[in-house]
Design a protein around this motif. Structure first.
Motif, PDB file in Angstrom:
ATOM      1  N   GLU A  16       0.976  -1.111  -0.108  1.00  0.00           N
ATOM      2  CA  GLU A  16      -0.118   0.084  -0.080  1.00  0.00           C
ATOM      3  C   GLU A  16       0.789   1.146  -0.022  1.00  0.00           C
ATOM      4  N   PRO A  17       0.378   2.158  -0.423  1.00  0.00           N
ATOM      5  CA  PRO A  17       1.213   3.709  -0.367  1.00  0.00           C
ATOM      6  C   PRO A  17       1.582   4.037   0.999  1.00  0.00           C
ATOM      7  N   PRO A  18       2.514   4.709   1.260  1.00  0.00           N
ATOM      8  CA  PRO A  18       3.091   5.362   2.639  1.00  0.00           C
ATOM      9  C   PRO A  18       1.748   5.773   3.102  1.00  0.00           C
ATOM     10  N   PRO A  19       1.539   6.156   4.345  1.00  0.00           N
ATOM     11  CA  PRO A  19       2.542   5.893   5.342  1.00  0.00           C
ATOM     12  C   PRO A  19       2.519   4.459   6.048  1.00  0.00           C
ATOM     13  N   PHE A  20       1.715   3.805   5.608  1.00  0.00           N
ATOM     14  CA  PHE A  20       1.593   2.326   6.015  1.00  0.00           C
ATOM     15  C   PHE A  20       1.770   1.472   4.866  1.00  0.00           C
ATOM     16  N   PRO A  21       3.034   1.033   4.275  1.00  0.00           N
ATOM     17  CA  PRO A  21       2.999   0.218   3.106  1.00  0.00           C
ATOM     18  C   PRO A  21       2.662  -1.441   3.484  1.00  0.00           C
ATOM     19  N   ARG A  22       1.683  -1.551   3.813  1.00  0.00           N
ATOM     20  CA  ARG A  22       1.424  -3.065   4.139  1.00  0.00           C
ATOM     21  C   ARG A  22       1.288  -3.928   2.913  1.00  0.00           C
ATOM     22  N   PRO A  23       1.789  -5.185   2.729  1.00  0.00           N
ATOM     23  CA  PRO A  23       1.592  -5.969   1.290  1.00  0.00           C
ATOM     24  C   PRO A  23       0.144  -6.110   1.450  1.00  0.00           C
ATOM     25  N   ARG A  24      -0.403  -6.081   0.139  1.00  0.00           N
ATOM     26  CA  ARG A  24      -1.590  -6.289  -0.732  1.00  0.00           C
ATOM     27  C   ARG A  24      -1.767  -7.897  -0.555  1.00  0.00           C
ATOM     28  N   PHE A  25      -2.841  -8.162   0.054  1.00  0.00           N
ATOM     29  CA  PHE A  25      -3.221  -9.889   0.441  1.00  0.00           C
ATOM     30  C   PHE A  25      -3.367 -10.620  -0.507  1.00  0.00           C
ATOM     31  N   TRP A  26      -4.361 -10.218  -1.715  1.00  0.00           N
ATOM     32  CA  TRP A  26      -4.549 -11.032  -2.744  1.00  0.00           C
ATOM     33  C   TRP A  26      -3.605 -11.045  -3.874  1.00  0.00           C
ATOM     34  N   SER A  27      -2.849 -10.063  -4.140  1.00  0.00           N
ATOM     35  CA  SER A  27      -1.874  -9.925  -5.099  1.00  0.00           C
ATOM     36  C   SER A  27      -0.549 -10.742  -4.550  1.00  0.00           C
ATOM     37  N   ASP A  51      -1.125  -3.261  -9.520  1.00  0.00           N
ATOM     38  CA  ASP A  51      -0.956  -2.141  -8.566  1.00  0.00           C
ATOM     39  C   ASP A  51      -1.777  -0.971  -9.094  1.00  0.00           C
ATOM     40  N   HIS A  52      -1.911  -0.793 -10.421  1.00  0.00           N
ATOM     41  CA  HIS A  52      -2.817   0.512 -10.989  1.00  0.00           C
ATOM     42  C   HIS A  52      -4.252  -0.017 -10.644  1.00  0.00           C
ATOM     43  N   LEU A  53      -4.539  -1.206 -10.807  1.00  0.00           N
ATOM     44  CA  LEU A  53      -6.077  -1.655 -10.339  1.00  0.00           C
ATOM     45  C   LEU A  53      -6.301  -1.264  -8.872  1.00  0.00           C
ATOM     46  N   TYR A  54      -5.289  -1.723  -8.059  1.00  0.00           N
ATOM     47  CA  TYR A  54      -5.472  -1.475  -6.723  1.00  0.00           C
ATOM     48  C   TYR A  54      -5.674  -0.007  -6.276  1.00  0.00           C
ATOM     49  N   LEU A  55      -4.878   0.821  -7.008  1.00  0.00           N
ATOM     50  CA  LEU A  55      -4.782   2.219  -6.833  1.00  0.00           C
ATOM     51  C   LEU A  55      -6.257   2.726  -7.113  1.00  0.00           C
ATOM     52  N   GLY A  62     -12.836   3.170  -2.091  1.00  0.00           N
ATOM     53  CA  GLY A  62     -12.353   3.178  -0.633  1.00  0.00           C
ATOM     54  C   GLY A  62     -10.982   2.497  -0.489  1.00  0.00           C
ATOM     55  N   LYS A  63      -9.915   2.668   0.401  1.00  0.00           N
ATOM     56  CA  LYS A  63      -9.192   2.025   1.002  1.00  0.00           C
ATOM     57  C   LYS A  63      -9.148   0.636   1.129  1.00  0.00           C
ATOM     58  N   GLN A  64      -8.473  -0.294   0.365  1.00  0.00           N
ATOM     59  CA  GLN A  64      -8.316  -1.628   0.766  1.00  0.00           C
ATOM     60  C   GLN A  64      -9.768  -2.378  -0.108  1.00  0.00           C
ATOM     61  N   ALA A  65     -10.345  -1.775  -0.878  1.00  0.00           N
ATOM     62  CA  ALA A  65     -11.664  -2.099  -1.471  1.00  0.00           C
ATOM     63  C   ALA A  65     -11.483  -3.393  -2.256  1.00  0.00           C
ATOM     64  N   LEU A  66     -10.562  -3.547  -3.129  1.00  0.00           N
ATOM     65  CA  LEU A  66     -10.074  -4.857  -3.928  1.00  0.00           C
ATOM     66  C   LEU A  66      -9.798  -5.794  -2.980  1.00  0.00           C
ATOM     67  N   ASP A  67      -8.982  -5.858  -2.265  1.00  0.00           N
ATOM     68  CA  ASP A  67      -8.800  -6.956  -1.199  1.00  0.00           C
ATOM     69  C   ASP A  67      -9.811  -7.359  -0.377  1.00  0.00           C
ATOM     70  N   SER A  68     -10.697  -6.265   0.152  1.00  0.00           N
ATOM     71  CA  SER A  68     -12.062  -6.854   0.817  1.00  0.00           C
ATOM     72  C   SER A  68     -12.942  -7.534  -0.141  1.00  0.00           C
ATOM     73  N   ALA A  69     -13.304  -7.217  -1.283  1.00  0.00           N
ATOM     74  CA  ALA A  69     -14.026  -7.814  -2.476  1.00  0.00           C
ATOM     75  C   ALA A  69     -13.779  -9.135  -2.467  1.00  0.00           C
ATOM     76  N   LEU A  70     -12.517  -9.495  -2.837  1.00  0.00           N
ATOM     77  CA  LEU A  70     -12.010 -10.505  -2.932  1.00  0.00           C
ATOM     78  C   LEU A  70     -11.965 -11.667  -1.954  1.00  0.00           C
ATOM     79  N   GLY A  71     -11.680 -10.809  -0.580  1.00  0.00           N
ATOM     80  CA  GLY A  71     -11.874 -11.724   0.617  1.00  0.00           C
ATOM     81  C   GLY A  71     -13.167 -12.098   0.963  1.00  0.00           C
TER      82      GLY A  71
END
Length: 395
Positions: A16-27, A51-55, A62-71
């Motif tokens: 994810e973009p700073p300030p909290f660059p956590r790994p994107r889960f499903w990627s 990453d273009h899709l994630y952004l 909204g933030k983390q929308a893609l990983d939430s939908a996949l989860g």
């Protein structure tokens, strides 16, 4: 940086973009499975496009929308996201090559999950059918027949004159940089190495042995991946070089003259380092970056005569000579050299081995068509006449 190298498995992650660059889960899941067979350079490229899709989803949903939908395995929500992303790419006035590659990576990313989840879920089966396939976005600049082109003879001559160490027009003032960059030009132009293959060479890549037929010494280069010396050194270059395909691992015979130039560079001009064994280094002793090779070719281009660059632009529609232009030229010339005995199939086999193409590759035929141009033949007979001594021992 959206892509993080891990030094583990998977080798690259989207964060994810700073300030909290956590790994994107499903990627990360995709990298572990679908990306595990890809070369690191290919994996990095596809992750950048994903990453273009994630952004896009972060911005629109909204933030983390893609990983939430996949989860949540929310096929309907994901269909909306992917369709919106597809529309954004395709409603431009003209799609670019980056748009094409972006959609192909994103489509493959979704299809990977859809293939597994569609087995017991009708909504995922519908989504699998509905999502446009790779190739659905087309670069509007493509479509015309395009031949792989070598450097025009006048351009090739001028490049060699400018790159020669000690030349008044050489854009580099340091003798060490002049020798290093001239060596890079020869490795790409005569040996046909890709940019990244040059940067993978180590101090141990140059080999020699006794030629049992002639009694003389034969030299060759080992072109292959570089182990990270028992994890003592981790390659941190932004564009980390890697071998493109399995067929790219190869041994290339070189002349005594080129071997001597490499040894001269190592003993007198290479910026030494105790941290790594890479052959080509920066002036500070760090492994040379891919970007530095490209920049060097741009500086050579700027130092060349207007006549030489005009011929280049007319042929290629480009402003600067790239590292791969030298490999193109090498392939055209080597086709003519290998074809001296008139055996086309044998020539194609030699070219596949020399340039690191698979047995099924049609690249030799591509260069065979390009090599029929008159000024390429002229380059073989005149400009390359002395340089071809570097590979005379291969027949």
């Amino acid at each position: 940086m959206p892509i993080l190298r891990t030094g583990a498995t998977p080798s690259c992650l989207i964060v994810e973009p700073p300030p909290f660059p956590r790994p994107r889960f499903w990627s990360t899941v995709w990298s572990l499975y679908a990306g595990s067979s890809l070369a690191e350079s290919t994996l990095t490229g596809r992750l950048r496009y994903i990453d273009h899709l994630y952004l896009y989803c972060d911005r629109e949903y909204g933030k983390q929308a893609l990983d939430s939908a996949l989860g949540e395995k929310n096929a309907e929500r994901l269909h909306e996201m992917f369709l919106g992303f597809y529309v954004e790419l395709t409603t431009k006035q003209a799609s670019t090559t980056a748009d094409v590659k972006s959609w192909d990576a994103v489509s493959g990313f979704l299809q990977f999950f859809a293939k597994h989840w569609a087995v017991n879920d009708e909504k995922w089966r519908a989504l699998q059918i509905a999502i446009p396939q790779p190739g659905s976005v087309r670069d509007s600049r493509k479509g015309k027949v395009r031949f792989t082109r070598s450097l025009p003879d006048v351009t090739l001559r001028d490049l060699l004159a400018v790159a020669k160490p000690g030349a008044a027009t050489n854009p580099f003032s340091s003798p060490a940089i002049q020798i290093r960059n001239y060596l890079l030009v020869l490795l790409m132009l005569v040996v046909g190495l890709r940019r990244g293959e040059n940067l993978l060479l180590t101090l141990d890549s140059i080999k020699q042995d006794v030629d049992m037929e002639t009694g003389g010494i034969k030299h060759w280069l080992d072109v292959t991946d570089t182990p990270e010396e028992d994890n003592v050194y981790i390659d941190k270059r932004a564009t980390r070089p890697s071998i493109k395909t399995n067929a790219s691992h190869r041994q290339i015979p070189i002349s005594e003259n080129l071997a001597e130039l490499i040894e001269l560079y190592i003993s007198e001009f290479r910026a030494d380092s105790t941290k790594h064994q890479f052959l080509i280094t920066s002036h500070t002793g760090q492994p040379l970056s891919a970007e530095s090779v490209t920049k060097a070719m741009r500086q050579y281009s700027k130092a060349m005569t207007p006549e030489a660059m005009k011929a280049f632009r007319q042929r290629t529609k480009k402003e600067h000579i790239s590292p791969h232009d030298l490999r193109h030229t090498s392939a055209c010339v080597m086709y003519t050299f290998f074809m001296a005995d008139g055996d086309k199939e044998k020539t194609f086999g030699r070219m596949r081995s020399f340039f690191g193409w698979s047995k099924e590759s049609d690249m030799p035929d591509t260069y065979a068509r390009a090599a029929i141009e008159d000024d390429v033949k002229n380059s073989v007979s005149q400009t390359f006449d002395a340089m071809l001594q570097i590979v005379r021992g291969q027949k």
